[in-house]
Structures are given as structure tokens and as C-alpha cells.
Design an enzyme around this catalytic site. Structure first.
Site, PDB file in Angstrom:
ATOM      1  N   TYR A  44      59.566  51.324  58.532  1.00 38.02           N
ATOM      2  CA  TYR A  44      60.367  51.104  59.750  1.00 38.02           C
ATOM      3  C   TYR A  44      61.803  51.510  59.468  1.00 38.02           C
ATOM      4  CZ  TYR A  44      57.867  48.949  63.569  1.00 38.02           C
ATOM      5  OH  TYR A  44      57.075  48.749  64.668  1.00 38.02           O
ATOM      6  N   GLU A  46      64.324  51.593  62.363  1.00 34.35           N
ATOM      7  CA  GLU A  46      65.019  51.528  63.655  1.00 34.35           C
ATOM      8  C   GLU A  46      66.514  51.716  63.440  1.00 34.35           C
ATOM      9  OE1 GLU A  46      63.957  47.862  65.579  1.00 34.35           O
ATOM     10  OE2 GLU A  46      61.938  48.578  66.023  1.00 34.35           O
ATOM     11  N   ASP A 194      64.950  71.986  79.850  1.00 37.99           N
ATOM     12  CA  ASP A 194      63.781  71.559  79.074  1.00 37.99           C
ATOM     13  C   ASP A 194      63.087  72.832  78.583  1.00 37.99           C
ATOM     14  OD1 ASP A 194      61.254  70.875  78.221  1.00 37.99           O
ATOM     15  OD2 ASP A 194      60.780  69.593  79.931  1.00 37.99           O
ATOM     16  N   THR A 220      59.935  69.956  73.082  1.00 40.57           N
ATOM     17  CA  THR A 220      58.913  69.431  72.183  1.00 40.57           C
ATOM     18  C   THR A 220      58.913  70.321  70.944  1.00 40.57           C
ATOM     19  OG1 THR A 220      57.314  70.761  73.400  1.00 40.57           O
ATOM     20  CG2 THR A 220      57.374  68.410  73.902  1.00 40.57           C
ATOM     21  N   LYS A 223      54.900  73.317  70.301  1.00 42.19           N
ATOM     22  CA  LYS A 223      54.411  74.470  71.077  1.00 42.19           C
ATOM     23  C   LYS A 223      54.790  75.748  70.313  1.00 42.19           C
ATOM     24  CE  LYS A 223      54.322  72.013  75.473  1.00 42.19           C
ATOM     25  NZ  LYS A 223      55.100  70.768  75.407  1.00 42.19           N
ATOM     26  N   ARG A 229      53.633  67.028  66.606  1.00 45.56           N
ATOM     27  CA  ARG A 229      53.924  66.560  67.964  1.00 45.56           C
ATOM     28  C   ARG A 229      55.146  65.661  67.950  1.00 45.56           C
ATOM     29  NH1 ARG A 229      49.444  68.278  70.318  1.00 45.56           N
ATOM     30  NH2 ARG A 229      50.194  67.643  72.355  1.00 45.56           N
TER      31      ARG A 229
END
Ligand code: DSN
Length: 408
Positions: A44, A46, A194, A220, A223, A229
């Protein structure tokens, strides 16, 4: 062998034996897989580098800062003017984080309609972007299939949006980000570009860059960039604090550190001349595939492409997207159904979307595009037996092995 192992193996064999023309998919390298499959997933962290809410993050800070630098370098951005957030889990939460940072619920959003080539998160009514904000959407000119920037300006002037989003998922032509930037400036709106589909082309200087004409750019990473991802938010320096807070703690919890490391490997690969050649080949392949499909009797939306994707208009063949998708799939060729302007149902649209990023990753060139066009014609126009074509497809793919030796 346990069940999941067996299913993974089956899926990798499916990938090996399929011609993948879905323009938003790709094959990551083994090195990317090693990073995302590493014990980095155990932690973790954060917060952001130097400001975490958990101990033990010294190495994660180094990884995150290194990947941020690579991301800015890859898109030739000056660190004085631009920052990047590399924590978004994927494209949709990245766009939502930007909207929630720059707008309040009820504010006005102008986006690209899904049926014309935009995305669900560009204000579609079934998506939170369409539920939280007042939305108007621009479309393409129904005759030419092209974006009409004068019309978009007229719409923006009347609607007075707080944010305009540009970008595409099935628009086969270049986007004039400069014009979008000018329109946004004139009406006092933020401009979010985008670039999820075309980020690899932009990185390789094969599509005009949006950065000079945008406040924020999202993409993203899986692609044309050929990474794991995930997603990135590039933002002008003065928006950094707002947008970072919107990602965490606004929308997300701990970042997926293994994915961030995979994005780092992706950028290490993207910063090589081999990657630039790969992007050039994507475009060459798309040109050849689209021309050959038209030679063989298909109608292409806008009569071709100048990016990595194309959309077949199936209406002249009396087919719909769902049927065409299924016929191709039964011969191990994957291309997905897609709405075209005038379509009312995204489930039963009249378009079929095809792209070349994945087949180009497998080493295919112009010659192979001719072969793929022939397979598609035999299936959709000549109505040959998909079983026979499937055998040919599998034989054809033997020459283009995927690099996943562990699974094949
Ligand atoms: N679903 C993606 C695509 O296929 O274009 C966009 O998010």
C-alpha cells in the site's frame, strides 16, 4: 494444474491463434509482464512520493518519480509547465478524476458523442460523466463523417461549457487539437484531450500533439502505447494540486505499484527507435488494410483512415455489426461492432471497427494486411465456411508467435 492456471494457458493459446484487429488492444512485452507480475503488488502506498500514508515506501517513491519523469520526457514536456499523475487505475477513472477536479456536479460538459466516435466518459447519459454534469455532445458531419469545427464552435458558444473534451475511440481521422484549444479558449472552457487511442502515434510524432492546446491530457497505457492496463493524467502545473487530490483521496485508494512499474517498462521501450518504427508500421498497415478492404468491395466510414483504426459500414452488405463480429470470431478474427452516426442501438450497430496496433506488434507488415483483408472478404462477402478459414488463420499465425513462452 490448478483451474486458473489452466484457464490462463487456454486464453494465451486463444490469443496466439487469433488475428486481433480490436484497435484498443495490444500485446505487452514479457518485461512488462514481469513488472506487473512482481511482488510490487504487495504494498500500500496511498499518497504521493514523499507524502505517503503508509511506511515502507522508499522504493515506491523512487519508482513513481522515475516513471513520472519518463512520461514527461516521452511526450517532450517541460517539467516547469507540466506535471503527470500516473496513479489512475484506468481511462474512465482518469477522466472522471479530471472532471471532478475542474467542475462541480451540474456544471456544463461538451463532449464527443459515442455514436460518432467519442467515448462513454465523454458525457454519455449511461455514464457518470452524463449523469453528474449537464451535457451537450458534438457529432460528425453525417455526410462526410468528419468533425466540423465551425459547428463545434457554434455549439460551444451557445452552450458555454466549463470543459470541452476531445479524443476518440472510433474516429478514423486526425483530430485538430489546435482548433479544439482555440474553441475552448474563446468560450472560456477547459480543454481536456483524451488521447487514449492515439498516444503512441503522438509520442512518435505521427499525429499532431494536443499538449500546446490543452489544459489536461489523459491517456490509457494499454492501447498504442503497449503497456499494462492503466492511465496517465498530464496537467498544466497550476492544476496539479487540484487534480492530484481528485485522484487521491478523491476517487482512488492506493496506487497499483506493480502496474506503475509496468508503465515504467513501457516508457523505457517507448523511448527507443524500435518503438517509433513500430508506430510507423501501425500506420502503414492501417493504410494498406483499409485500401485493400475498399478494393475488395467494403465501404469504409470516411473512405479510409489516417490513424490506426477504420470502421466498415456494413449497411451496403445488409449485415449488422453483431452478426459480422460473430462470423469473424468463428474464424478466429476479432474486430468489434461499433455504432455509426444514425445507429440507435450500441448492441446492434451497423459498423465494424478494425485496427492494426496488435497485429503490428506480432510483426505483421503490408503483405499480411492483404491476406487479412482477403480473409475478411471471404467471410463477410463470399460467405465461405468460417471453419475452413479458421484453419488457414491458425496456420498463418504460426509465423507470428506471441512472446509468452511460459504459457504456450
Ligand atoms: N473500450 C475502449 C475501446 O475499445 O476503444 C475505450 O475505452
Amino acid at each position: 494444474m490448478k483451474k486458473i492456471d489452466k484457464l490462463i494457458k487456454k486464453e494465451v493459446v486463444r490469443q496466439q491463434n487469433s488475428i486481433n484487429l480490436i484497435p484498443s488492444e495490444n500485446y505487452v512485452s514479457q518485461k512488462v509482464l514481469d513488472a506487473i507480475g512482481s511482488p510490487l503488488t504487495n504494498k500500500y502506498s496511498e499518497g504521493y512520493p514523499g507524502k505517503r500514508y503508509y511506511p515502507g515506501n522508499e522504493i515506491y517513491d523512487k519508482i513513481e518519480m522515475y516513471v513520472q519523469n519518463l512520461a514527461l520526457k516521452a511526450f517532450r514536456l517541460n517539467q516547469k509547465n507540466w506535471s503527470v499523475n500516473i496513479q489512475p487505475y484506468s481511462g474512465s477513472p482518469a477522466n472522471l478524476a479530471v472532471y471532478l477536479a475542474l467542475m462541480s456536479p451540474g456544471d456544463k460538459l461538451l463532449g464527443f458523442s459515442l455514436t460518432s466516435g467519442g467515448h462513454l466518459t465523454h458525457g454519455h447519459f449511461v455514464n457518470y460523466s452524463g449523469k453528474l454534469f449537464k451535457v451537450r455532445q458534438y457529432s460528425v458531419n453525417p455526410k462526410t463523417g468528419l468533425l466540423d469545427y465551425d459547428e463545434i464552435y457554434k455549439l460551444a458558444k451557445k452552450f458555454k461549457p466549463k470543459l470541452i473534451v476531445s479524443g476518440l475511440t472510433s474516429y478514423p481521422r486526425k483530430i485538430d487539437f489546435k482548433k479544439f484549444g482555440q474553441i475552448a479558449k474563446k468560450v472560456g472552457a477547459y480543454h481536456l484531450a483524451d488521447i487514449s487511442h492515439i498516444a503512441g502515434l503522438i509520442l512518435a510524432n505521427l499525429h499532431p500533439t494536443p499538449f500546446s492546446y490543452s489544459d489536461v491530457v489523459t491517456t490509457t497505457t494499454h492501447k498504442t502505447l503497449r503497456g499494462p492496463r492503466g492511465a496517465l493524467i498530464f496537467m498544466r502545473k497550476h492544476l496539479e494540486e487540484k487534480i492530484n487530490k481528485s485522484v487521491f483521496p478523491g476517487l482512488q485508494g492506493g496506487p497499483h505499484n506493480n502496474i506503475i512499474a509496468g508503465i515504467g517498462v513501457m516508457f523505457e521501450e517507448a523511448l527507443t527507435s524500435k518503438f517509433i518504427k513500430y508506430q510507423q508500421q501501425i500506420l502503414k498497415n492501417a493504410k494498406v488494410l483499409s485500401k485493400e478492404l475498399m478494393n475488395l468491395g467494403f465501404t469504409l466510414w470516411t473512405n479510409g483512415t489516417d490513424n490506426h483504426l477504420m470502421v466498415i459500414d456494413l449497411k451496403p452488405l445488409g449485415l449488422n455489426g453483431k452478426i459480422a463480429e460473430e462470423i469473424l470470431e468463428s474464424a478466429n478474427i476479432l474486430a468489434n461492432r461499433n455504432t455509426l452516426p444514425g445507429d440507435t442501438s450500441p448492441f446492434n450497430p451497423t459498423g465494424l471497427r478494425l485496427g492494426t496496433p496488435a497485429v503490428t506488434s506480432r510483426g505483421m507488415k503490408e503483405k499480411e494486411m492483404l491476406k487479412i483483408a482477403k480473409f475478411i472478404k471471404e467471410l463477410l462477402i463470399d460467405q465461405k465456411d468460417p471453419k475452413k478459414i479458421k484453419e488457414e488463420v491458425i496456420r498463418f499465425l504460426c509465423k507470428f508467435p506471441l512472446p509468452y513462452k511460459k504459457w504456450l
